[in-house]
Design an enzyme around this catalytic site. Structure first.
Site, PDB file in Angstrom:
ATOM      1  N   ASP A  43       0.838  -1.193   0.000  1.00  0.00           N
ATOM      2  CA  ASP A  43       0.000   0.000   0.000  1.00  0.00           C
ATOM      3  C   ASP A  43       0.881   1.254   0.000  1.00  0.00           C
ATOM      4  OD1 ASP A  43      -2.973   1.058   0.867  1.00  0.00           O
ATOM      5  OD2 ASP A  43      -1.380   2.288   1.725  1.00  0.00           O
ATOM      6  N   TYR A  68       3.236   9.841  -0.600  1.00  0.00           N
ATOM      7  CA  TYR A  68       4.372   9.298   0.175  1.00  0.00           C
ATOM      8  C   TYR A  68       5.710   9.553  -0.536  1.00  0.00           C
ATOM      9  CZ  TYR A  68       0.671   6.365   2.347  1.00  0.00           C
ATOM     10  OH  TYR A  68      -0.461   5.895   2.951  1.00  0.00           O
ATOM     11  N   LYS A 116      -2.624   6.036  -4.354  1.00  0.00           N
ATOM     12  CA  LYS A 116      -3.694   6.999  -4.033  1.00  0.00           C
ATOM     13  C   LYS A 116      -3.482   8.328  -4.741  1.00  0.00           C
ATOM     14  CE  LYS A 116      -3.558   4.815   0.502  1.00  0.00           C
ATOM     15  NZ  LYS A 116      -2.144   4.613   0.812  1.00  0.00           N
ATOM     16  N   HIS A 121      -7.289   9.963  -1.812  1.00  0.00           N
ATOM     17  CA  HIS A 121      -6.567   9.913  -0.530  1.00  0.00           C
ATOM     18  C   HIS A 121      -7.307  10.621   0.610  1.00  0.00           C
ATOM     19  CE1 HIS A 121      -2.206   9.315   1.006  1.00  0.00           C
ATOM     20  NE2 HIS A 121      -3.065   9.187   1.979  1.00  0.00           N
TER      21      HIS A 121
END
Ligand code: A2P
Length: 278
Positions: free
Chosen positions: A47, A52, A77, A110
């Protein structure tokens, strides 16, 4: 049940209950290594998120693992900025490129963004219809956000990924998702980096009783609730230990004791989605 056990999403696609989360894993060797170690340890679910900043290393780790693409379940996301800027499709294509993948298994909005969520969902539906995401869903949606999305959605989200751990067990929202046929996924299931949950005396006592770690007890609690969980670790031994969940079963009393830790709910630093409009 084992690490390969999947939950069937509302479109029939199976998602492994346990995945590796890579939030706060640095782009480069750190993410690259954890993804490889996880796949070696048996994980088939990774994930990540464009927010990120480590999709490139996730993609590299997947390649280096040698695992067949169709055996893996990869989530990424759509971040808030791309919703605000109207660059949802470009963002998705960039994620695929960084991941070196032709498709993802799950693509999520997200966070809800006021005034931008409905139009973003339409792009998500197009992506799903093109076959480049096997499932689409949302993250950090509360009941009201789900209701509003469903008013004119063609496709019901397959997943809602939310902050969920023993200090925020989300029993009401999880039940609501279940009622809608939206699978509930836990982010920061262990209470997040620097969190206090792993030192919680109630959990320590339960863990000692089963000869397990607190992390394993929490992840087993998710499993027994039917919640998908994506714990993060940068340590190889912990990544492996977090898979050792299938040789014990928590009693109903212990499940209740863990649920009761939510009496004073506490969120991690990322804010409260209930403050966000649609
Ligand atoms: P580390 O990356 O140093 O292993 P969450 O998934 O809830 O965001 O929590 C991740 C946090 O929990 C990280 O700080 C991670 O630290 C730590 N962690 C993950 N697995 C374990 C474990 N088995 N035992 C102790 N800490 C763990």
């Amino acid at each position: 049940m084992d690490i390969h056990t999947t939950k069937k999403l509302n479109n029939g696609v199976g998602i492994p209950y346990l995945g590796l989360g890579v939030f706060l894993c640095n782009e480069g060797d750190e993410t690259n290594n954890v993804v490889r170690w996880a796949i070696e340890a048996g994980y088939r679910h990774i994930d990540t998120a464009s927010m990120y900043g480590n999709e490139k290393s996730v993609g590299l780790g997947i390649r280096q693992s040698g695992a067949a693409r169709k055996e893996l379940f990869v989530t990424t996301k759509l971040k808030k900025d791309d919703m605000r800027d109207g660059t949802q499709m470009q963002a998705f294509e960039k994620s695929l490129k960084l991941l070196q993948l032709d498709y993802v298994d799950l693509y999520l909005i997200h966070w809800p963004v006021a005034g931008k969520t409905r139009e973003s969902w339409k792009v998500m539906e197009k992506i799903y219809e093109s076959g480049r995401a096997r499932a689409i869903g949302v993250s950090n949606f509360i009941e009201r956000h789900l209701d509003q999305l469903l008013q004119d959605a063609k496709i019901i989200p397959a997943v809602n990924q939310i902050e969920l751990h023993p200090h925020l067990s989300q029993q009401t929202l999880a039940a609501y998702c279940e009622k809608l046929g939206v699978a509930c996924e836990a982010w920061s299931p262990l209470g997040g980096t620097g969190g206090k949950i792993l030192d919680e005396p109630v959990l320590k006592k339960i863990a000692d009783k089963y000869g397990k770690s607190v992390a394993q007890v929490i992840l087993r609690w998710d499993l027994q609730r039917g919640i998908i969980a994506v714990p993060k670790s940068t340590h190889r031994a912990r990544i492996k230990a977090n898979t050792e969940l299938y040789d014990f079963e928590l009693s109903p009393d212990d499940i209740k004791a863990i649920n009761d830790l939510d009496q004073d709910p506490q969120r991690i630093e990322w804010g409260d989605p209930s403050l966000i409009g649609f």
